[in-house]
Design a protein around this motif. Structure first.
Motif, PDB file in Angstrom:
ATOM      1  N   VAL A  35       0.863  -1.178   0.000  1.00 39.19           N
ATOM      2  CA  VAL A  35       0.000   0.000   0.000  1.00 39.19           C
ATOM      3  C   VAL A  35       0.904   1.233   0.000  1.00 39.19           C
ATOM      4  CG1 VAL A  35      -1.809   1.242   1.228  1.00 39.19           C
ATOM      5  CG2 VAL A  35      -1.784  -1.274   1.252  1.00 39.19           C
ATOM      6  N   LEU A  36       0.914   1.959  -1.111  1.00 39.33           N
ATOM      7  CA  LEU A  36       1.817   3.090  -1.276  1.00 39.33           C
ATOM      8  C   LEU A  36       1.047   4.402  -1.328  1.00 39.33           C
ATOM      9  CD1 LEU A  36       4.240   1.739  -4.053  1.00 39.33           C
ATOM     10  CD2 LEU A  36       4.326   1.383  -1.594  1.00 39.33           C
ATOM     11  N   PRO A  37       1.634   5.478  -0.836  1.00 41.12           N
ATOM     12  CA  PRO A  37       0.979   6.780  -0.958  1.00 41.12           C
ATOM     13  C   PRO A  37       0.874   7.208  -2.408  1.00 41.12           C
ATOM     14  CG  PRO A  37       3.180   7.009   0.000  1.00 41.12           C
ATOM     15  CD  PRO A  37       2.905   5.548  -0.094  1.00 41.12           C
ATOM     16  N   VAL A  38      -0.148   7.974  -2.712  1.00 36.57           N
ATOM     17  CA  VAL A  38      -0.351   8.416  -4.102  1.00 36.57           C
ATOM     18  C   VAL A  38       0.793   9.298  -4.584  1.00 36.57           C
ATOM     19  CG1 VAL A  38      -2.865   8.232  -4.033  1.00 36.57           C
ATOM     20  CG2 VAL A  38      -1.763  10.362  -3.297  1.00 36.57           C
ATOM     21  N   THR A  39       1.578   9.845  -3.653  1.00 31.89           N
ATOM     22  CA  THR A  39       2.696  10.722  -4.008  1.00 31.89           C
ATOM     23  C   THR A  39       3.997   9.951  -4.276  1.00 31.89           C
ATOM     24  OG1 THR A  39       3.150  11.000  -1.642  1.00 31.89           O
ATOM     25  CG2 THR A  39       1.775  12.680  -2.709  1.00 31.89           C
ATOM     26  N   THR A  40       3.960   8.630  -4.181  1.00 33.08           N
ATOM     27  CA  THR A  40       5.168   7.827  -4.397  1.00 33.08           C
ATOM     28  C   THR A  40       5.733   8.078  -5.790  1.00 33.08           C
ATOM     29  OG1 THR A  40       4.297   6.087  -2.951  1.00 33.08           O
ATOM     30  CG2 THR A  40       6.093   5.473  -4.431  1.00 33.08           C
ATOM     31  N   LEU A  74       8.870  -6.347  -9.706  1.00 35.11           N
ATOM     32  CA  LEU A  74       9.292  -7.470  -8.870  1.00 35.11           C
ATOM     33  C   LEU A  74       8.142  -8.437  -8.585  1.00 35.11           C
ATOM     34  CD1 LEU A  74      11.580  -5.463  -6.439  1.00 35.11           C
ATOM     35  CD2 LEU A  74      12.328  -7.316  -7.944  1.00 35.11           C
ATOM     36  N   GLY A  75       6.975  -8.166  -9.151  1.00 33.23           N
ATOM     37  CA  GLY A  75       5.848  -9.091  -9.049  1.00 33.23           C
ATOM     38  C   GLY A  75       4.843  -8.777  -7.969  1.00 33.23           C
ATOM     39  N   ALA A  76       4.998  -7.646  -7.289  1.00 27.53           N
ATOM     40  CA  ALA A  76       4.067  -7.305  -6.209  1.00 27.53           C
ATOM     41  C   ALA A  76       2.845  -6.565  -6.735  1.00 27.53           C
ATOM     42  CB  ALA A  76       4.782  -6.447  -5.170  1.00 27.53           C
ATOM     43  N   GLU A  77       1.764  -6.638  -5.972  1.00 29.47           N
ATOM     44  CA  GLU A  77       0.561  -5.857  -6.271  1.00 29.47           C
ATOM     45  C   GLU A  77       0.657  -4.537  -5.511  1.00 29.47           C
ATOM     46  OE1 GLU A  77      -4.265  -5.897  -5.380  1.00 29.47           O
ATOM     47  OE2 GLU A  77      -3.144  -7.796  -5.325  1.00 29.47           O
ATOM     48  N   VAL A  78       0.473  -3.435  -6.222  1.00 36.35           N
ATOM     49  CA  VAL A  78       0.554  -2.110  -5.612  1.00 36.35           C
ATOM     50  C   VAL A  78      -0.850  -1.527  -5.463  1.00 36.35           C
ATOM     51  CG1 VAL A  78       1.324   0.276  -5.932  1.00 36.35           C
ATOM     52  CG2 VAL A  78       2.888  -1.620  -6.417  1.00 36.35           C
ATOM     53  N   VAL A  79      -1.149  -1.044  -4.256  1.00 34.69           N
ATOM     54  CA  VAL A  79      -2.404  -0.350  -3.982  1.00 34.69           C
ATOM     55  C   VAL A  79      -2.052   1.085  -3.605  1.00 34.69           C
ATOM     56  CG1 VAL A  79      -4.445  -0.218  -2.526  1.00 34.69           C
ATOM     57  CG2 VAL A  79      -3.521  -2.462  -3.178  1.00 34.69           C
ATOM     58  N   LEU A  80      -2.469   2.045  -4.423  1.00 41.62           N
ATOM     59  CA  LEU A  80      -2.194   3.453  -4.111  1.00 41.62           C
ATOM     60  C   LEU A  80      -3.269   3.981  -3.168  1.00 41.62           C
ATOM     61  CD1 LEU A  80      -1.088   4.821  -7.602  1.00 41.62           C
ATOM     62  CD2 LEU A  80       0.344   4.130  -5.671  1.00 41.62           C
ATOM     63  N   PHE A  81      -2.841   4.717  -2.137  1.00 44.22           N
ATOM     64  CA  PHE A  81      -3.756   5.144  -1.077  1.00 44.22           C
ATOM     65  C   PHE A  81      -3.493   6.601  -0.751  1.00 44.22           C
ATOM     66  CE2 PHE A  81      -5.224   5.527   3.305  1.00 44.22           C
ATOM     67  CZ  PHE A  81      -6.441   4.851   3.264  1.00 44.22           C
ATOM     68  N   LYS A  90       7.022   7.631  -9.406  1.00 45.74           N
ATOM     69  CA  LYS A  90       6.594   6.601 -10.360  1.00 45.74           C
ATOM     70  C   LYS A  90       7.610   5.478 -10.510  1.00 45.74           C
ATOM     71  CE  LYS A  90       3.619   9.665 -13.084  1.00 45.74           C
ATOM     72  NZ  LYS A  90       3.395  10.303 -14.418  1.00 45.74           N
ATOM     73  N   ILE A  91       8.899   5.820 -10.430  1.00 45.73           N
ATOM     74  CA  ILE A  91       9.923   4.787 -10.605  1.00 45.73           C
ATOM     75  C   ILE A  91       9.862   3.755  -9.484  1.00 45.73           C
ATOM     76  CG2 ILE A  91      11.751   6.076  -9.405  1.00 45.73           C
ATOM     77  CD1 ILE A  91      13.695   4.873 -11.489  1.00 45.73           C
ATOM     78  N   LYS A  92       9.493   4.182  -8.260  1.00 46.67           N
ATOM     79  CA  LYS A  92       9.410   3.242  -7.151  1.00 46.67           C
ATOM     80  C   LYS A  92       8.192   2.330  -7.310  1.00 46.67           C
ATOM     81  CE  LYS A  92      11.930   6.128  -3.847  1.00 46.67           C
ATOM     82  NZ  LYS A  92      11.948   6.749  -2.513  1.00 46.67           N
ATOM     83  N   ILE A  93       7.101   2.883  -7.831  1.00 45.47           N
ATOM     84  CA  ILE A  93       5.915   2.070  -8.117  1.00 45.47           C
ATOM     85  C   ILE A  93       6.240   1.039  -9.183  1.00 45.47           C
ATOM     86  CG2 ILE A  93       3.546   2.094  -8.992  1.00 45.47           C
ATOM     87  CD1 ILE A  93       3.305   4.964  -7.855  1.00 45.47           C
ATOM     88  N   ALA A  94       6.862   1.502 -10.271  1.00 48.49           N
ATOM     89  CA  ALA A  94       7.201   0.616 -11.388  1.00 48.49           C
ATOM     90  C   ALA A  94       8.164  -0.483 -10.939  1.00 48.49           C
ATOM     91  CB  ALA A  94       7.808   1.425 -12.534  1.00 48.49           C
ATOM     92  N   ASN A  95       9.155  -0.126 -10.137  1.00 48.93           N
ATOM     93  CA  ASN A  95      10.118  -1.122  -9.668  1.00 48.93           C
ATOM     94  C   ASN A  95       9.465  -2.168  -8.783  1.00 48.93           C
ATOM     95  OD1 ASN A  95      12.156   0.233 -10.989  1.00 48.93           O
ATOM     96  ND2 ASN A  95      13.048   1.146  -9.150  1.00 48.93           N
ATOM     97  N   THR A  96       8.521  -1.729  -7.950  1.00 52.98           N
ATOM     98  CA  THR A  96       7.814  -2.666  -7.059  1.00 52.98           C
ATOM     99  C   THR A  96       6.963  -3.635  -7.873  1.00 52.98           C
ATOM    100  OG1 THR A  96       7.746  -0.964  -5.329  1.00 52.98           O
ATOM    101  CG2 THR A  96       6.231  -2.819  -5.096  1.00 52.98           C
ATOM    102  N   GLU A  97       6.252  -3.112  -8.853  1.00 57.29           N
ATOM    103  CA  GLU A  97       5.422  -3.967  -9.703  1.00 57.29           C
ATOM    104  C   GLU A  97       6.278  -4.902 -10.551  1.00 57.29           C
ATOM    105  OE1 GLU A  97       1.420  -1.240 -10.328  1.00 57.29           O
ATOM    106  OE2 GLU A  97       3.119  -0.932 -11.697  1.00 57.29           O
TER     107      GLU A  97
END
Length: 323
Positions: free
Chosen positions: A100-105, A116-123, A107-114
């Motif tokens: 669960v990541l803040p909406v301000t994260t 690696l196979g994880a599901e990202v939920v922006l909050f 983009k590169i950190k979101i992309a890198n997390t995804e």
């Protein structure tokens, strides 16, 4: 259960992590030394497998859990680097990860997390609100939670950085560590002070999020209004409950660093050390450049560079803006 790591926990974490992570090098920052007036050494966790130190704590925690405890999956919230570390750990262990990541994260950190196979939920909410959502999902789906800075096993994993510093620079005088939630500095300070008490441990906080600085001044954990700082990885409004007493015990000094000096630190690392460091990682160099830390010319000072997960285009814009 203990709410703090022991030196034995950190030594065991070192052995547990040894086959899976990098022992990052200790680099001499010779070209920066004239500007900071000391012997400067850099501990670049920017070169770690996931581009940040967080893999140490995430992996140490997940490897220490019984297999059945993580069978359904693992979950946490993060500003980005803990997410990547946990995603990497989940992939290595073959289990599901939800972050669960803040909406301000960035983009590169979101992309890198995804990636690696994880599901990202922006909050859209502060840290407390995000953790509330994490615990709701964890209870509903029976996932194991891995807190980025409150968990002693996570702190122990981060503390392995301290053991590596002492191994590579036995006569280090001062270590500067960025302060966000407090898990990193708690682990490293425990490793340093329990092994070599004479080492001076300094925490560096953004001036816009001075939660530990003001808590020390007030003699108790103090919550502050959340303000925006360029050091997004350190943007937390209240000290961690478990890290706070460890920091009060082991951290000698806490200094505040303005965003302009954090940017100066980023630029110095890129220009003179050829290291791409995100703002949170550059705060120690920023503190030295600003004169916030008193040092001597023959003092051996190590700055921990926590991560380098920022988009190069965003970094170029920051460098240009600060010319």
């Amino acid at each position: 259960m203990r709410n703090y790591p022991t030196i034995q926990d950190i030594r065991e974490a070192r052995e547990r992590l040894r086959p899976h992570i990098k022992h990052t090098p200790l680099l001499r920052g010779e070209k920066i030394e004239k500007a900071v007036a000391c012997q400067l050494y850099l501990k670049p966790e920017t070169l770690q497998i996931t581009g940040a130190f967080k893999i140490r704590g995430a992996l140490n925690k997940t490897l220490s859990l019984p297999r059945e405890a993580i069978a359904n999956g693992i979950i946490a919230t993060s500003s980005g680097n803990h997410a990547q570390g946990l995603a990497y750990a989940a992939r290595m262990l073959g289990v599901k990860a939800i972050l669960v990541l803040p909406v301000t994260t960035p983009k590169i950190k979101i992309a890198n997390t995804e990636a690696l196979g994880a599901e990202v939920v922006l909050f859209d909410g502060d840290t407390a609100a995000r953790w509330k959502r994490v615990y709701e999902i964890a209870e509903e789906m029976n996932y194991a939670t891995v807190h980025a800075f409150e968990d002693p096993m996570v702190m122990a994993g981060q503390g392995t950085i301290g053991l590596e510093i002492l191994e590579d620079l036995e006569d280090v005088d001062t270590v500067i560590i960025p302060m966000g939630g407090g898990g990193l500095i708690s682990g490293i300070a425990t490793a340093l002070k329990e092994t070599k008490p004479s080492v001076r441990v300094i925490g560096a906080e953004p001036a816009l999020t001075p939660k530990y600085f003001h808590s020390r001044k007030n003699g108790e954990r103090t919550s502050l209004p959340l303000q925006n700082t360029i050091a997004d990885g350190l943007r937390i409004s209240v000290p961690g409950q478990n890290p706070y007493p460890i920091i009060e015990k082991y951290v000698d000094e806490i200094v505040l660093v303005d965003d302009e000096h954090i940017i100066a630190g980023m630029r110095a690392l890129a220009k003179d050390a050829k290291l791409i460091a995100e703002p949170a990682a550059s705060i120690g160099i920023g503190a030295l450049l600003a004169g916030a830390i008193k040092v001597k010319p023959d003092e051996k000072v190590c700055a921990v560079l926590t991560g380098g997960n920022w988009d190069l285009c965003d970094l170029a814009e920051i460098y240009a803006r600060s010319e």
